[in-house]
Design a protein around this motif. Structure first.
Motif, PDB file in Angstrom:
ATOM      1  N   LEU A   1      -7.804  13.110  -6.681  1.00  5.97           N
ATOM      2  CA  LEU A   1      -6.630  13.527  -5.813  1.00  5.97           C
ATOM      3  C   LEU A   1      -6.941  14.645  -5.031  1.00  5.97           C
ATOM      4  O   LEU A   1      -7.844  15.380  -5.682  1.00  5.97           O
ATOM      5  N   ILE A   2      -6.590  14.776  -3.807  1.00  4.05           N
ATOM      6  CA  ILE A   2      -6.993  15.813  -2.796  1.00  4.05           C
ATOM      7  C   ILE A   2      -5.867  16.383  -2.318  1.00  4.05           C
ATOM      8  O   ILE A   2      -4.987  15.919  -1.769  1.00  4.05           O
ATOM      9  N   ARG A   3      -5.567  17.767  -2.514  1.00  4.25           N
ATOM     10  CA  ARG A   3      -4.457  18.525  -1.885  1.00  4.25           C
ATOM     11  C   ARG A   3      -4.917  19.187  -0.556  1.00  4.25           C
ATOM     12  O   ARG A   3      -5.484  19.982  -0.506  1.00  4.25           O
ATOM     13  N   ASP A   4      -4.508  18.591   0.606  1.00  4.40           N
ATOM     14  CA  ASP A   4      -4.682  19.008   1.899  1.00  4.40           C
ATOM     15  C   ASP A   4      -3.785  19.390   2.686  1.00  4.40           C
ATOM     16  O   ASP A   4      -2.442  19.871   1.971  1.00  4.40           O
ATOM     17  N   ARG A   5      -3.573  19.031   3.790  1.00  5.79           N
ATOM     18  CA  ARG A   5      -2.210  18.999   4.802  1.00  5.79           C
ATOM     19  C   ARG A   5      -1.534  17.871   4.115  1.00  5.79           C
ATOM     20  O   ARG A   5      -0.194  17.751   4.808  1.00  5.79           O
ATOM     21  N   SER A   6      -2.014  16.956   3.436  1.00  6.47           N
ATOM     22  CA  SER A   6      -1.218  16.022   2.997  1.00  6.47           C
ATOM     23  C   SER A   6      -1.712  15.648   1.402  1.00  6.47           C
ATOM     24  O   SER A   6      -2.830  16.107   1.152  1.00  6.47           O
ATOM     25  N   LEU A   7      -1.118  14.760   0.692  1.00  2.72           N
ATOM     26  CA  LEU A   7      -1.563  14.488  -0.639  1.00  2.72           C
ATOM     27  C   LEU A   7      -2.274  13.210  -0.701  1.00  2.72           C
ATOM     28  O   LEU A   7      -1.879  12.362  -0.160  1.00  2.72           O
ATOM     29  N   ILE A   8      -3.837  13.474  -0.933  1.00  2.00           N
ATOM     30  CA  ILE A   8      -4.676  12.162  -0.746  1.00  2.00           C
ATOM     31  C   ILE A   8      -4.756  11.475  -1.881  1.00  2.00           C
ATOM     32  O   ILE A   8      -5.299  12.536  -3.068  1.00  2.00           O
ATOM     33  N   CYS A   9      -4.698  10.382  -2.338  1.00  2.32           N
ATOM     34  CA  CYS A   9      -4.974   9.676  -3.451  1.00  2.32           C
ATOM     35  C   CYS A   9      -6.033   8.797  -3.295  1.00  2.32           C
ATOM     36  O   CYS A   9      -5.707   7.808  -2.190  1.00  2.32           O
ATOM     37  N   GLU A  10      -7.133   8.724  -3.852  1.00  6.25           N
ATOM     38  CA  GLU A  10      -8.193   7.645  -3.655  1.00  6.25           C
ATOM     39  C   GLU A  10      -8.497   6.875  -4.933  1.00  6.25           C
ATOM     40  O   GLU A  10      -8.876   7.786  -6.019  1.00  6.25           O
ATOM     41  N   VAL A  11      -8.803   5.726  -4.761  1.00  6.10           N
ATOM     42  CA  VAL A  11      -9.092   4.824  -6.271  1.00  6.10           C
ATOM     43  C   VAL A  11     -10.298   4.155  -5.671  1.00  6.10           C
ATOM     44  O   VAL A  11     -10.334   3.475  -4.801  1.00  6.10           O
TER      45      VAL A  11
ATOM     46  N   PRO B   1     -21.654   2.802  -0.632  1.00  8.17           N
ATOM     47  CA  PRO B   1     -22.748   2.075  -1.203  1.00  8.17           C
ATOM     48  C   PRO B   1     -22.394   1.188  -2.241  1.00  8.17           C
ATOM     49  O   PRO B   1     -23.382   0.200  -2.592  1.00  8.17           O
ATOM     50  N   THR B   2     -21.695   1.378  -3.209  1.00  2.00           N
ATOM     51  CA  THR B   2     -21.448   1.053  -4.467  1.00  2.00           C
ATOM     52  C   THR B   2     -20.142   0.313  -4.642  1.00  2.00           C
ATOM     53  O   THR B   2     -19.817  -0.199  -5.731  1.00  2.00           O
ATOM     54  N   GLY B   3     -19.391   0.225  -3.451  1.00  7.90           N
ATOM     55  CA  GLY B   3     -18.392  -0.531  -3.716  1.00  7.90           C
ATOM     56  C   GLY B   3     -17.191  -0.253  -2.539  1.00  7.90           C
ATOM     57  O   GLY B   3     -17.529  -0.309  -1.331  1.00  7.90           O
ATOM     58  N   LYS B   4     -16.072   0.141  -2.894  1.00  8.75           N
ATOM     59  CA  LYS B   4     -15.088   0.615  -2.034  1.00  8.75           C
ATOM     60  C   LYS B   4     -14.078   1.401  -2.849  1.00  8.75           C
ATOM     61  O   LYS B   4     -13.908   2.026  -3.680  1.00  8.75           O
ATOM     62  N   THR B   5     -13.272   1.984  -1.398  1.00 12.46           N
ATOM     63  CA  THR B   5     -12.423   3.175  -1.910  1.00 12.46           C
ATOM     64  C   THR B   5     -11.084   2.770  -1.109  1.00 12.46           C
ATOM     65  O   THR B   5     -10.885   2.687  -0.126  1.00 12.46           O
ATOM     66  N   ILE B   6      -9.856   2.591  -1.827  1.00 13.67           N
ATOM     67  CA  ILE B   6      -8.708   2.377  -1.298  1.00 13.67           C
ATOM     68  C   ILE B   6      -8.041   4.027  -1.501  1.00 13.67           C
ATOM     69  O   ILE B   6      -7.821   4.648  -2.388  1.00 13.67           O
ATOM     70  N   TRP B   7      -7.559   4.536  -0.234  1.00 16.13           N
ATOM     71  CA  TRP B   7      -7.020   5.684  -0.130  1.00 16.13           C
ATOM     72  C   TRP B   7      -5.278   5.651   0.304  1.00 16.13           C
ATOM     73  O   TRP B   7      -5.073   4.824   1.133  1.00 16.13           O
ATOM     74  N   THR B   8      -4.666   6.671  -0.058  1.00 18.53           N
ATOM     75  CA  THR B   8      -3.460   6.833   0.450  1.00 18.53           C
ATOM     76  C   THR B   8      -2.981   8.105   0.846  1.00 18.53           C
ATOM     77  O   THR B   8      -3.616   9.202   0.212  1.00 18.53           O
ATOM     78  N   GLU B   9      -2.137   8.447   1.738  1.00 12.56           N
ATOM     79  CA  GLU B   9      -1.607   9.929   2.244  1.00 12.56           C
ATOM     80  C   GLU B   9      -0.270  10.036   2.039  1.00 12.56           C
ATOM     81  O   GLU B   9       0.171   9.119   2.529  1.00 12.56           O
ATOM     82  N   GLN B  10       0.344  11.158   1.514  1.00 15.62           N
ATOM     83  CA  GLN B  10       1.624  11.508   1.283  1.00 15.62           C
ATOM     84  C   GLN B  10       1.839  12.442   1.983  1.00 15.62           C
ATOM     85  O   GLN B  10       1.186  13.615   1.959  1.00 15.62           O
ATOM     86  N   ASP B  11       2.889  12.921   2.769  1.00 16.41           N
ATOM     87  CA  ASP B  11       3.422  13.944   3.516  1.00 16.41           C
ATOM     88  C   ASP B  11       3.701  14.946   2.305  1.00 16.41           C
ATOM     89  O   ASP B  11       4.540  14.744   1.647  1.00 16.41           O
ATOM     90  N   LEU B  12       3.513  16.328   2.646  1.00 14.35           N
ATOM     91  CA  LEU B  12       4.098  17.367   1.883  1.00 14.35           C
ATOM     92  C   LEU B  12       5.203  17.864   2.151  1.00 14.35           C
ATOM     93  O   LEU B  12       5.121  18.061   3.432  1.00 14.35           O
TER      94      LEU B  12
END
Length: 838
Positions: A778-788, A827-838
């Motif tokens: 989870l990253i709190r930036d100008r939006s909330l970013i969730c990466e799996v 290099p080891t696979g993939k990342t699915i990410w989403t962004e939600q507006d704050l």
């Protein structure tokens, strides 16, 4: 200095102007001649400082273009062309007339046909001298000026000797009142005298027009310009004082106020000063020869700035390219020299056949073009150096105050002369203009010539304006703030004409607070190059949003370029021949970098020979990382490769196109200069950009130059959280709880439900379809970013599930609950990410 003094034609200028000054101010003519030196000295400082910053033979054209843009620059160059062509006709006519007087053919000297023929011959001869080479021209000038200066000195000494030993009836002793400007009868008379006096100093700027052909081009021409005006001051002050002391200011006989002698006071004074003896006759003939050589010297040296200005305008694409050709043997501008000589001949013949009065008024109108050009140069110096005026007292005075005052004085003289010359009674002709009424021919010709340039300007600057407008509209209007780094940029288009190319830069926000940095350089110039730049920039942004690695992005972009090149030449191609590749995008260089503020790593790849610069935050050391080689876009070759750099927080990354190094003596020298500027990387980025541009590009920009500077940051650990999960279904509940707690700590409880749903859906899919270790961030930036992240390489596809489908709705629900989502490969696979507006 020889060329600078000779260009003003001291003997001819005094012969033609001294009478007018005496009529205006009387006995104060010596001080008025000296006062006329002041505005010229101020403008000479402008020429010196601009030459030190930008030694370009286009002088006013180039400097005004750099300071105010191509339209103003075009008018400055046009002013030089107008003044030089008109004065060439004047000087050639005087040279033709004095050629006949020298051999005693006074009847032919007064015949307009024969003086025009002789003038044409002299222009052709002096054009040939200039065409053969600048060194031969300088050698000729030395002999001509030595004769001229020597005879002026002999004349002045002889006249003063006669005044105090054998005075004629007109003689008067030198008085201190002659050097008191407050003795002039009125301010109008003083202004008229100064206006006439200014023009006898004009011509010294030739020494700056040949700056690129001078050793130590940034220093010697400027110094020669200053010293030339000082030498002229001494020469004019001495001769004016001696002539006035001998002849007086009366309106009859040899008096300087006699209207019959106003166009040539020296010829009449010669016989009176030297007497009728054999020696006196020889000296009188030598005085006539002196005026002839003065006109010839000035004719030759007028061709120099005229041809060099046209040459520079052609180099910068403001005139047809053929005027930029240089003779292989003589190393002189071929078309510019010969062409301008032909134009001057045509102008002389045209006005001579039309009316002698029109020719006389056109010669007087030169003053308007001169003051316009000098005023523009003074203001250009002030504006060009505005950023360094506070650096030191010297910079403030010599780059700002003195040139600004010179420009202001010249502008005032231009306006004043326009109104004085507009009097229908002034000069030999008048014109009845619509809406204005009767107007003096001098103003009509002078302003008309400048306005003609104003009408021609859209034709030569339209291509530049349209291309530059398109280029500017396709580049980022501003660089938005980013969490990952601070950025600043500079784009310098080529000066004029089709010189505007296709350089571009961009800062692209990517998933996971990463940022993409790109600079590129399109081959070619003009509208097509700018349009190609827009196409490529759009392609880079689209491919970057797919989260491609730098090497893969360049590969896809190269495929796009190659496909477009074939498509453009598919129509009309002979079926039996292979398609010929020809596209503005072929051969494009591009450098693409992706910076991740979480890891502090930067991944880069290049197409072409672009290299970045990195400034270490602690030591200020500058290094140019070696990147894997990559071919320019669309030309084929080995595959592109990415490399990774570890960047400490506060590192400065500099991306630039090859145009930034164009003024250096080779690429290595340019990189060394760049490293020297960047060594002080702790400065604000905008200041660092300005220092870099002013140091590496002190002169005209012949090729577009782009600079993109970024200072890196690491993401604050309190703004992100990550968890490692086993591929166990029970881990879903655990991560939901952890996510809810983290959002509570960030005061983002309102996003807890949606975020838990997103995380549980993505983690469940990873466990069900991939297995292996799973990472959630989870990253709190100008939006909330969730990466799996997982070890799989299959991208999930969004689709509308049918009513009888048992699955396929999870990703659709995620897409509805987020602002954006996507997949990027690692290099080891993939990342699915989403962004939600704050």
């Amino acid at each position: 200095m020889v060329i600078g003094v000779a260009s003003t034609a001291p003997a001819y200028s005094l012969a033609a102007t001294l009478g007018l000054i005496v009529v205006a101010v009387g006995l104060q003519s010596p001080i008025v001649v000296m006062l006329s030196f002041l505005p010229m000295l101020l403008v000479a400082y402008a020429f010196r400082e601009l030459n030190a910053s930008d030694a370009d033979c286009g002088t006013t054209y180039t400097w005004a273009t750099r300071a105010f843009g191509p339209r103003t620059g075009w008018m400055g160059g046009w002013g030089i062309v107008v003044a030089d062509v008109i004065v060439m006709a004047s000087l050639a006519e005087i040279a033709g007339s004095y050629s006949f007087r020298l051999v005693g053919l006074d009847a032919l000297a007064d015949d307009r046909l024969w003086t025009t023929v002789a003038g044409v011959v002299w222009i052709a001869v002096m054009t040939t001298v200039c065409y053969v080479g600048i060194e031969f021209s300088a050698a000729v000038q030395r002999w001509l000026l030595c004769l001229e200066a020597g005879m002026l000195l002999v004349f002045a000494v002889a006249a003063l000797t006669r005044v105090y030993t054998d005075p004629p009836p007109t003689a008067i002793h030198v008085s201190a009142s002659w050097f008191n400007p407050f003795e002039v009868s009125s301010s109008r008379a003083l202004t008229s005298g100064v206006l006439a006096g200014v023009f006898i100093y004009w011509g010294w700027d030739t020494v700056v027009s040949i700056n690129e052909e001078t050793v130590d081009s940034t220093r010697i021409p400027g110094r020669a310009a200053i010293l030339s005006t000082v030498l002229l001051l001494v020469m004019y002050g001495l001769v004016t004082t001696a002539a006035q002391a001998f002849a007086g200011v009366g309106s009859s006989g040899v008096g300087l106020g006699d209207p019959g002698n106003s166009d040539d006071v020296l010829s009449g004074l010669g016989s009176a000063v030297f007497g009728g003896s054999d020696v006196g006759l020889v000296l009188t003939r030598l005085l006539i020869l002196m005026v002839l050589t003065s006109a010839l010297a000035s004719t030759q040296t007028t061709i120099l700035p005229l041809s060099r200005t046209v040459f520079s305008m052609a180099v910068h694409k403001a005139l047809p390219a053929r005027f930029a050709r240089v003779h292989r043997r003589f190393l002189t501008p071929t078309w510019s020299t010969v062409g301008m000589g032909a134009v001057s001949i045509g102008f002389l013949v045209l006005l001579s056949s039309f009316s002698g009065n029109v020719l006389a008024d056109s010669i007087d109108s030169v003053g308007l073009a001169i003051t316009f050009q000098y005023a523009l140069t003074g203001f250009a110096c002030l504006w060009y150096h505005r950023g360094v005026l506070t650096r030191s007292i010297r910079d403030l005075v010599f780059k700002g105050v003195l040139p600004g005052l010179g420009g202001l004085v010249m502008a005032c003289l231009f306006v004043y002369a326009t109104f004085v010359y507009a009097d229908p009674g002034y000069g030999a002709t008048s014109v009845n203009l619509p809406l204005v009424g009767p107007t003096g021919g001098v103003t009509a010709v002078g302003l008309g010539a400048l306005l003609l340039g104003l009408l021609l300007m859209p034709l030569v600057t339209r291509g530049h304006s349209v291309t530059l407008k398109l280029q500017r509209s396709l580049l980022p209007s501003h660089l938005p703030p980013h969490t990952a780094l601070d950025t600043a940029s500079r784009y310098l288009p080529a000066d004029s004409g089709s010189g505007v190319g296709g350089d571009w830069y961009d800062v692209i926000p990517l998933s996971g607070t990463r940022v993409g940095l790109v600079v590129g350089d399109v081959v070619g110039h003009g509208l097509r190059a700018a349009a190609t730049m827009g196409r490529l920039r759009t392609g880079v942004r689209v491919l970057a949003r797919l989260d491609l690695t730098p090497d893969e992005l360049l590969s896809r972009l190269g495929d796009l370029v190659e496909q477009t090149a074939y498509e453009q030449h598919e129509d009309g191609r002979d079926p039996g021949r292979p398609a010929r590749r020809s596209d503005e995008a072929e051969g494009v260089t591009c450098l693409y970098a992706v910076y991740d503020p979480v890891s502090g790593r930067c991944s880069l790849a290049r197409a072409g020979d672009s290299v970045p610069a990195v400034v270490e935050p602690d030591t200020g050391a500058v290094r140019f990382p070696r990147l894997p080689p990559g071919p320019p876009l669309g030309v084929g070759g080995p595959p592109y490769q990415s490399t990774e750099l570890e960047l400490a927080p506060g590192s400065v990354v500099v991306l630039f196109t090859g145009g930034l190094l164009q003024a250096a003596d080779g690429r290595d020298d340019g990189l060394a200069q760049l490293a020297g500027v960047l060594a002080d990387g702790g400065r604000p980025l905008d200041e660092l950009c300005d220092r870099t541009v002013s140091t590496l590009l002190p002169g005209p920009v012949d090729v577009d130059a782009t600079l993109l500077v970024a200072r890196t940051r690491l993401l604050d650990p309190s703004r992100f959280a990550q968890w490692e999960l086993p591929p166990d279904p029970t881990a879903v509940a655990t991560i939901r709880t952890a996510v809810r707690k983290q959002l509570g700590d960030w005061d983002l409880e309102e996003l807890a439900f949606a975020t838990e749903l997103i995380v549980s859906e993505l983690v469940t899919n990873a466990i069900r379809y991939v297995g292996g270790p799973i990472q959630v961030r989870l990253i709190r930036d100008r939006s909330l970013i969730c990466e799996v992240s997982d070890t799989g390489h299959t991208t999930p596809n969004l689709r509308h599930a049918a009513s009888d489908d048992e699955g396929g709705r999870g990703l659709f629900i995620i897409a509805q609950m987020t602002h954006s989502w996507g997949t990027r490969y690692t290099p080891t696979g993939k990342t699915i990410w989403t962004e939600q507006d704050l």
